[in-house]
Design an enzyme around this catalytic site. Structure first.
Site, short mmCIF file in Angstrom:
data_model
loop_
_atom_site.label_atom_id
_atom_site.label_comp_id
_atom_site.label_asym_id
_atom_site.label_seq_id
_atom_site.Cartn_x
_atom_site.Cartn_y
_atom_site.Cartn_z
N HIS A 156 9.65 -2.74 52.85
CA HIS A 156 9.00 -2.42 51.74
C HIS A 156 7.58 -1.82 52.07
O HIS A 156 6.66 -1.96 51.12
CB HIS A 156 8.94 -3.48 50.71
CG HIS A 156 10.02 -4.17 50.19
ND1 HIS A 156 11.03 -3.67 49.30
CD2 HIS A 156 10.74 -5.01 50.91
CE1 HIS A 156 12.24 -4.27 49.20
NE2 HIS A 156 12.15 -5.05 50.18
N SER A 277 -9.71 19.42 62.81
CA SER A 277 -9.97 20.06 61.73
C SER A 277 -11.09 21.50 61.78
O SER A 277 -11.83 21.22 62.58
CB SER A 277 -10.61 18.74 60.69
OG SER A 277 -11.33 19.70 59.59
N LYS A 283 -12.16 14.76 62.75
CA LYS A 283 -10.81 14.60 62.47
C LYS A 283 -9.90 14.83 63.78
O LYS A 283 -10.14 15.78 64.59
CB LYS A 283 -10.22 15.47 61.56
CG LYS A 283 -10.74 15.51 60.08
CD LYS A 283 -10.10 14.09 59.40
CE LYS A 283 -8.54 14.13 59.23
NZ LYS A 283 -8.28 15.12 58.24
N GLU A 290 3.75 15.48 61.75
CA GLU A 290 3.92 15.97 60.46
C GLU A 290 5.01 17.36 60.33
O GLU A 290 5.46 17.24 59.19
CB GLU A 290 2.41 16.47 59.60
CG GLU A 290 1.49 15.66 59.56
CD GLU A 290 0.23 15.98 59.30
OE1 GLU A 290 -0.22 16.62 58.31
OE2 GLU A 290 -0.78 15.78 60.33
#
Ligand code: ARG
Length: 460
Positions: A156, A277, A283, A290
């Site tokens: 979970h 970024s 970043k 992804e």
């Protein structure tokens, strides 16, 4: 030659029809399979006496030339080359003249395209299984390097019990092992020759489908000509194997995304395998992970797309079947590219094992060990669960540390409280296939064995 069917037609095809109908832009990647199929067909025609030895030799020579021209990029495609089959036959006829015009004897593009795609799929599935094996090897290597490192195991997405990092990495490795099996199984489904089925019904000519099947290295020939030209189960099976593999890559991606976040901080990605970024200078983004997650959607789309194309088709060949190739090719390319990038990302990332241990060392993670300690003293598990649950509740309510509460409990005491010390709980998972060091060492052995077995199958 204009179109393949010009004899029956008064005029040429409309431009819009041609644009919609042409499959050459994508099916030319099957050119070597198409030529291999033609070679086998022509040899068979020669063998059964439908082609003279001289004609057979002339066509074979023309096929060789055509293959070289295409491979070297010297082949000039004509406007009317609607697909790779048309292009090859047109060129062979140019080169071999009258003999070339006999190439298509007893054959249809329906059995031809099915043959080409089966040959292509057979090879590609083995090839991709090899790329999966490389990824498994990276996971195995990282698992070995991880040694005794441990992290929280989750259910979970809540911390559950500490597990060895190696155990976690190998979990993904075993999923990939099943992908290898599935890819090879899809390759086996493709391993049946449809050549000799003709347009749909076989032929009045004395063709020998067994001979071509053998020449082409297929395990068997078709049993039913109608089925042979309309069966695309092998493409669906390949797309399913690729989709599920894509789902596994997506899960790895998702975890790496979480682990690379500052909230988790479990991994640092190598600069070469992460992106920056355009606006935020601080970043470092896990784009590969992804995209591994994102590409799964596209793969599942290809699978459901083809199933939908197939579901309403009456026997036998329908032009809808031309829609089988783009999804298959794209799925193979997508999975290959994703695996290569993930491979590099996983091979070069650094695990922040101190941070992992810190998260895993919450005393609550050893709660079940306390309950099992009581079970070992003879207490029924339900009762033990409630006793420990009570201590957890009291600790959380601020009535003392879990360790002090456990030490003060006469049923538990100082010996049981030792179980809460950092790094202890993970060592207590001793059962086969479990998350502790001894079990994981055995598992790693077995995984290496699995990889070796796979390797043998891949090189067969
Ligand atoms: N380009 C076609 C395909 O990919 C080849 C088969 C064409 N057959 C036909 N009867 N028009 O399916």
């Amino acid at each position: 030659m204009s179109t393949l069917w010009h004899g029956r037609f008064a005029g040429g095809p409309a431009e819009a029809l041609q644009a919609l109908n042409d499959s050459l832009p994508f099916d030319q990647r099957m050119f070597s399979q198409d030529i291999a199929g033609s070679r086998a067909h022509v040899r068979m025609l020669g063998h059964v006496g439908l082609l003279t030895a001289a004609d057979t030799a002339a066509v074979l020579a023309a096929l060789d030339t055509t293959e070289t021209e295409i491979a070297e990029g010297a082949f000039v495609f004509a406007v009317n080359d609607e697909d790779i089959h048309t292009a090859v036959e047109r060129r062979v006829t140019e080169l071999a003249g009258a003999a070339g015009a006999r190439l298509h004897t007893g054959r249809s593009r329906n059995d031809q395209v099915a043959t080409d795609l089966r040959l292509w799929t057979k090879r590609e599935m083995v090839d991709l299984a090899g790329v999966v094996a490389d990824l498994q090897a990276v996971l195995a290597q990282q698992a070995e390097t991880a040694g005794p490192a441990y992290l929280p195991g989750y259910t979970h997405l809540q911390q559950a019990q500490p597990v060895l990092l190696a155990h976690h990495l190998l979990a993904h490795g075993w999923a990939l092992a099943r992908d290898v099996d599935r890819l090879l199984a899809a390759g086996q489904s493709a391993d049946v020759s449809p050549l000799g089925a003709g347009a749909l019904a076989g032929s009045s000519l004395p063709l020998d489908p067994d001979m071509v099947a053998q020449e082409l290295g297929f395990a068997a020939r078709f049993e039913n000509s109608l089925d042979a030209v309309s069966d695309r189960d092998f493409v669906v099976e390949a797309l399913f194997a690729l989709s599920l593999l894509g789902v596994h890559l997506s899960r790895i991606g998702e975890e790496m995304i979480l682990w690379a976040s500052s909230e988790f901080g479990f991994v640092s990605l190598d600069d070469a395998f992460s992106t920056g970024s355009s606006m935020l200078p601080q970043k470092k983004n896990p784009d590969i992970a992804e995209l591994a997650r994102g590409k799964a959607g596209r793969l599942i789309g290809h699978l459901t797309g083809l199933l939908t194309t197939l579901k309403g088709l009456p026997l036998t060949y329908n032009k809808d079947l031309q829609e089988d190739k783009e999804p298959l090719f794209d799925a193979c390319d997508t999975v290959r590219l994703t695996m290569l990038a993930l491979n590099g990302m996983l091979a070069t990332l650094t695990f922040n094992t101190e941070r992992m241990a810190e998260s895993a060392d919450s005393p609550y993670a050893a709660a079940v060990d306390l309950a099992e300690y009581l079970v070992a003293q003879g207490m029924p598990f339900r009762e033990a669960h409630a006793v420990v649950g009570g201590h957890v509740q009291n600790a959380l309510a601020g009535h003392g540390s879990l360790k002090d509460l456990v030490t003060a409990d006469p049923c538990l005491g100082a010996e049981a409280a030792e179980l809460l010390a950092p790094g202890v709980a993970v060592t207590r998972r001793t059962t086969p296939g479990g998350a502790g060091p001894a079990a994981v060492a055995v598992q790693a052995e077995r995984f290496a064995q699995k990889l070796a077995e796979q390797q043998t199958r891949l090189t067969q």
